[in-house]
Scaffold this motif. Structure first.
Motif, PDB file in Angstrom:
ATOM      1  N   LYS A 196      28.009 -63.388  19.675  1.00 40.77           N
ATOM      2  CA  LYS A 196      28.164 -62.195  18.420  1.00 40.77           C
ATOM      3  C   LYS A 196      27.341 -61.067  18.605  1.00 40.77           C
ATOM      4  N   GLN A 197      26.257 -61.103  19.308  1.00 40.65           N
ATOM      5  CA  GLN A 197      25.639 -59.848  19.432  1.00 40.65           C
ATOM      6  C   GLN A 197      26.432 -58.977  20.459  1.00 40.65           C
ATOM      7  N   GLN A 198      27.174 -59.532  21.382  1.00 37.12           N
ATOM      8  CA  GLN A 198      27.774 -58.820  22.261  1.00 37.12           C
ATOM      9  C   GLN A 198      29.168 -58.092  21.633  1.00 37.12           C
ATOM     10  N   GLU A 199      29.596 -58.936  20.786  1.00 37.99           N
ATOM     11  CA  GLU A 199      30.665 -58.298  20.009  1.00 37.99           C
ATOM     12  C   GLU A 199      30.195 -57.048  19.065  1.00 37.99           C
ATOM     13  N   ASN A 200      29.187 -57.303  18.586  1.00 39.53           N
ATOM     14  CA  ASN A 200      28.543 -56.211  17.674  1.00 39.53           C
ATOM     15  C   ASN A 200      28.260 -55.143  18.363  1.00 39.53           C
TER      16      ASN A 200
END
Length: 378
Positions: free
Chosen positions: A251-255
């Motif tokens: 999720k953090q990479q996607e953001n």
């Protein structure tokens, strides 16, 4: 077992007889001996504790290492590792490093007779140029903090193995979920467990992971002698945090990918440092050696005034040191992480009054972008 499963089921507490799903917190300093000359395997918690043993086993499995040692902070881990070296030894290190590592090397390690050369590790040919007879190790961060330089770990490993040098890799930014330095030829992996491994900004921790029994024995001797071990409760917090490592990192990479693209197109942003952008000079190296690009972004803005306005205006992204938690954090490296680095040296690396570093959290990306958009308004 896949890594996302290992994060949850990577260790079994054989000392527990209750069937507890979570590892118990063995909050004890010492253990009773069954008889003279006998031991349960635990004698004193500075040497080993059942809760800490479980988090060490999980981290070793995640990093594909022989052993992992859990410390009270990332800097405690690095400080203990430096006890492997002796007066007269020489270490080659990344020129772009976390300020705490630089402070340790330039003040305490140099006081103890160890010398350093700092170079741009993305140019591996420069490593050979500065190797001396007394060189004992190469120390890299990749991606580096805060300029996001990426080093080809496998290429550096060829150089170090040919010359009998230790290769030490700080893997804090990518974690074993995205990058496995030991598989690429590293000898020691470092983590500030405070960051992504914990993931909740609620504890301090550090880890050393090694690729050999010989290094494990040497470091465990240093470990029990110097004593900066991770407490049972903090060990439990890391175990709890690791259970969600995979979903958090994704999720953090996607953001971060969406935010880096948005920042790249903003009129007040002059440069974005994120390995996941095709425009990043080390993009192809990142793709080759890692499963992902992480969630750390540094970016330059058009003026010091703009940088300070962002820090004062953000509402969702929090102006704070550290990184890797579920909350988005924004940092001013020149005043925080690299405040102890001399100004000329710091600015030569690009760490100036217009540079900000952001650890992208798991909030809704639209809220993060809207927050930065309002902070960047004239």
């Amino acid at each position: 077992m896949e890594i996302s499963t290992l994060c949850i089921h990577g260790s079994t507490d054989s000392s527990d007889t209750t069937g507890s799903i979570t590892v118990p917190i063995y909050q004890t300093a010492t253990f009773v001996h069954p008889a003279v000359g006998q031991s349960t395997g635990y004698d004193y918690s500075r040497v080993q504790n059942p809760t800490r043993e479980q988090v060490e086993k999980i981290i070793a499995k995640l990093e594909k290492g022989v052993d992992a040692l859990a410390f009270s902070s990332g800097m405690a881990a690095i400080a203990a590792m430096m006890e492997l070296f002796e007066p007269g030894d020489h270490i080659i290190a990344s020129e772009d490093l976390y300020g705490g590592s630089i402070r340790l090397f330039n003040n305490l390690s140099r006081k103890n007779g160890i010398t350093f050369d700092y170079i741009n590790m993305s140019k591996t040919e420069d490593i050979v140029r500065v190797i001396k007879p007394e060189t004992k190790a190469v120390f890299i961060e990749t991606p580096s903090n805060p300029m996001m330089q990426v080093t080809d770990i496998a290429e550096v490993a060829k150089i170090t193995k040919d010359r009998g040098l230790l290769l030490i890799v700080d893997n804090t930014f990518l974690t074993p979920y995205f990058q496995l330095p030991l598989r690429l030829g590293a000898d020691i992996v470092i983590h500030s467990g405070t960051k992504y491994l914990s993931g909740h900004n609620d504890t301090l921790a550090g880890f050393l992971v090694v690729n050999s029994e010989e290094l494990s024995q040497r470091l465990r001797y240093i470990y029990k002698t110097t004593g900066a071990c991770l407490s049972p409760f903090d060990s439990w917090l890391i175990i709890r945090g690791l259970k969600t490592l995979a979903v958090r990192m994704e999720k953090q990479q996607e953001n971060a990918t969406r935010l880096a693209t948005w920042l790249s197109n903003h009129s007040r942003v002059t440069k974005v440092y994120y390995p996941g952008l095709v425009s990043h000079p080390d993009y192809e190296i990142s793709k080759k050696q890692a499963r992902g690009f992480g969630a750390m972004i540094s970016f330059e803005v058009d003026s010091e005034e703009t940088a300070r306005k962002i820090l004062e205006r953000v509402k969702i992204a929090l102006y704070a040191e550290s990184l890797g938690g579920v909350e988005s954090l924004i940092t001013y490296p020149m005043l925080q992480t690299h405040a102890d680095v001399p100004k000329e040296e710091r600015e030569a690396k690009g760490i100036h009054e217009r540079l900000l570093r952001m650890s992208v959290g798991i909030e809704d990306i639209n809220d993060i972008i809207e927050d930065l958009a309002q902070a960047l308004l004239s």
